[in-house]
Scaffold this active site. Structure first.
Site, PDB file in Angstrom:
ATOM      1  N   HIS A   1       8.161 -26.213   1.849  1.00 42.11           N
ATOM      2  CA  HIS A   1       7.859 -27.375   1.015  1.00 42.11           C
ATOM      3  C   HIS A   1       6.975 -26.965  -0.164  1.00 42.11           C
ATOM      4  O   HIS A   1       7.016 -27.557  -1.233  1.00 42.11           O
ATOM      5  CB  HIS A   1       7.172 -28.462   1.837  1.00 42.11           C
ATOM      6  CG  HIS A   1       8.079 -29.106   2.843  1.00 42.11           C
ATOM      7  ND1 HIS A   1       8.987 -30.087   2.522  1.00 42.11           N
ATOM      8  CD2 HIS A   1       8.227 -28.886   4.164  1.00 42.11           C
ATOM      9  CE1 HIS A   1       9.645 -30.453   3.605  1.00 42.11           C
ATOM     10  NE2 HIS A   1       9.213 -29.735   4.622  1.00 42.11           N
TER      11      HIS A   1
ATOM     12  N   LYS B   1     -12.957   2.058  -3.010  1.00 45.28           N
ATOM     13  CA  LYS B   1     -14.097   2.373  -2.144  1.00 45.28           C
ATOM     14  C   LYS B   1     -15.190   3.100  -2.920  1.00 45.28           C
ATOM     15  O   LYS B   1     -16.384   2.822  -2.755  1.00 45.28           O
ATOM     16  CB  LYS B   1     -13.634   3.239  -0.971  1.00 45.28           C
ATOM     17  CG  LYS B   1     -12.754   2.518   0.043  1.00 45.28           C
ATOM     18  CD  LYS B   1     -12.330   3.469   1.149  1.00 45.28           C
ATOM     19  CE  LYS B   1     -11.436   2.766   2.162  1.00 45.28           C
ATOM     20  NZ  LYS B   1     -10.990   3.701   3.226  1.00 45.28           N
TER      21      LYS B   1
ATOM     22  N   GLU C   1       0.835  -1.206   0.000  1.00 45.16           N
ATOM     23  CA  GLU C   1       0.000   0.000   0.000  1.00 45.16           C
ATOM     24  C   GLU C   1       0.866   1.252   0.000  1.00 45.16           C
ATOM     25  O   GLU C   1       0.493   2.280  -0.572  1.00 45.16           O
ATOM     26  CB  GLU C   1      -0.946  -0.002   1.207  1.00 45.16           C
ATOM     27  CG  GLU C   1      -2.012   1.089   1.133  1.00 45.16           C
ATOM     28  CD  GLU C   1      -3.071   0.928   2.197  1.00 45.16           C
ATOM     29  OE1 GLU C   1      -4.239   0.652   1.839  1.00 45.16           O
ATOM     30  OE2 GLU C   1      -2.757   1.069   3.393  1.00 45.16           O
TER      31      GLU C   1
END
Length: 527
Positions: A351, A455, A322
């Protein structure tokens, strides 16, 4: 390099902080003396900009804001007496409130003490507190914490069902700077309904952490919530762990918040030194920059070799991505900067990762987080002179070597143990690194226009949903999906219309008739 050269390079580029016992090893990053020399003018600028930031310069020009998270752990740095007093008083008020909660002086109406915490927040208002809780919460905390951090109905139900029997003794912390961000508001409203369903007074269980005078602050005061603590406009969400956002839930769990602040303060002092080799954050920023050619061309893989640090990579995703993921630089040029961060814990998840990291695309550099202390007390010997901790250390060192053999870069950060002081220092180290790197690439690390755009788009979609429901209510019977879209003037966004209606149909709020994979043939009706 031959072994002697590698050993010398290791010594040349190994940083150690004597007070914290923290090591930083960047010797396995492939940069040259010429790379360092070329970057020194940029570092000189970064050191100067950071010094100005700490003195109260407008470091977030887009929002005309100071950037003051460094003042939270050293109030003497605050540029005005008023700001210093505010920081000090907030910390004291948190400690007083926590003491009263732990003693039962502040308690719910139907129980002698609070037993649980329900923390409501998103982004930095959740990731920091979640990371610190996972890393530091004692085995038997005075209050057990639970998090709501997403507007997911099933997720909300799962958490609330888990604490249903203890709702009468649960303290709810609602964290939202503006008080109007949809996600925390949504989660708060869901929680309030649970309290009403149990005939409980939500206000007697609620605490706000918000901006002074915000919508949430006004609500908390009007309804008589237990307390409200401030969020300041000079502290961004992703750097708010040392504010009331992180300190309040941590202290309620019995985490030593003064140690957290002290560790951050000590690391701040170390990362304030205007000398590359003596500054661990500058060394990290150098490594990031050279690895990705100053353009973020390589991803950052974070592998903490300690279960308690599991969430560190998730915390860093927001802090790094961000802050640095920006389309424009400070001069308005299109640069499309950023560093992608992903990871999980070692050795379990190596792994899953190491096969590709060693033999696949060389599009990353790895950060290995090492913790020297295995556990409190002695360990069982699985084989002669070998413990589980020895295996874990061996996996880390082996992975480092295996990656280097294939030309893959690694950074190793080593902590002596996982405690509040070192976690505070770790957070501070990466906060400063992000600030330095942002200066090197000349972007604003302290705003988030892309988040704001998301938003706004979400709000527009919800407004469209309301228009569709109103048009459907006015329709006489079933109506073709395409005709419904035309009624609300959304022929150009018919795909979005279809997806909204599909969601409403799945939740039994409308009915879709026809082949669901052929939107143009669907008809829509009310239930």
């Amino acid at each position: 390099m031959d072994p002697a050269q590698l050993w010398q390079r290791y010594q040349d580029w190994l940083y150690y902080h004597d007070g914290l016992g923290i090591y930083l090893d960047i010797s396995r990053m492939r940069f040259t003396d010429a790379d360092v020399a070329a970057l020194m003018p940029k570092f000189d600028r970064a050191f100067a900009e950071m010094a100005a930031l700490e003195k109260g310069a407008i470091a977030n020009p887009d929002e005309n804001r100071m950037v003051g998270h460094y003042w939270l752990r050293n109030p003497d740095l605050a540029p005005t007496p008023e700001l210093k007093t505010d920081v000090v008083k907030t910390l004291e008020s948190i400690e007083t409130f926590v003491k009263d909660v732990h003693s039962g002086t502040v308690h719910p109406s139907l129980a002698p003490k609070f037993t649980d915490i329900l923390s409501i927040g998103i982004g930095g208002s959740a990731l920091g507190p979640e990371f610190v809780a996972e890393a530091l919460a004692p085995l038997h905390p005075p209050l057990h914490i639970h998090f709501l951090d997403n507007s997911d109905p099933t997720g909300i139900d799962r958490v609330l069902d888990r604490i249903q029997d203890r709702l009468t003794s649960t303290l709810v912390i609602v964290i939202s700077k503006s008080g109007s961000t949809p996600e925390p508001r949504n989660m708060m409203l869901e929680v309030q309904k649970r309290y009403r369903d149990r005939s409980l007074n939500f206000a007697q269980h609620a605490v706000a952490v918000t901006g002074e005078g915000s919508q949430l602050d006004r609500l908390a005061k009007a309804e008589g919530w237990l307390a409200a603590f401030p969020m300041h406009d000079w502290v961004g969400g992703r750097t708010s762990e040392m504010s009331a956002v992180g300190l309040l839930p941590a202290a309620l769990q019995g985490i030593a918040i003064r140690d957290l602040l002290e560790g951050a303060k000590v690391m701040d002092e170390a990362t304030r030194v205007p000398n590359l080799k003596q500054n661990p954050a500058a060394l990290l920023a150098l490594s990031w920059y050279v690895s990705g050619d100053g353009k973020g061309l390589k991803d950052m893989v974070v592998l903490p070799y300690k279960d308690s640090l599991l969430l560190f990579s998730r915390y860093l995703q927001q802090l790094v991505m961000e802050s640095l993921g920006k389309e424009l630089d400070l001069d308005g040029n299109v640069v499309n900067q950023g560093i992608a961060v992903y990871g999980n814990k070692g050795s379990t998840d190596q792994h899953a990762y190491v096969q590709q990291l060693r033999e696949g695309l060389p599009n990353f550099f790895a950060t290995l987080i090492e913790v020297l202390q295995d556990r409190e007390g002695p360990s069982v010997e699985l084989d002669p002179n070998v413990t589980t901790g020895d295996y874990l250390s061996g996996f880390l060192l082996g992975t480092r070597e295996a990656l280097y053999e294939k030309g893959r870069d690694t950074i190793t950060v080593t902590l002596p143990t996982v405690d509040a002081k070192r976690v505070g220092a770790l957070i501070a180290l990466y906060e400063r690194t992000v600030g330095f790197y942002a200066s090197l690439i000349h972007v604003n690390a302290y705003h988030q226009p892309g988040v704001e755009a998301g938003k706004k788009a979400a709000a527009a979609t919800l407004a469209l949903q309301q228009k569709l429901l109103e048009a459907l209510a006015a329709a006489n019977g079933a109506i073709a999906l395409t005709d419904l879209a035309a009624k609300v003037g959304e022929n150009t966004r018919i795909e979005t219309v279809y997806k909204i209606l599909r969601h409403l149909h799945a939740n039994r709020r409308i009915r879709l008739e026809g082949p669901l994979n052929q939107p143009g043939q669907l008809r829509v009706s009310r239930l």
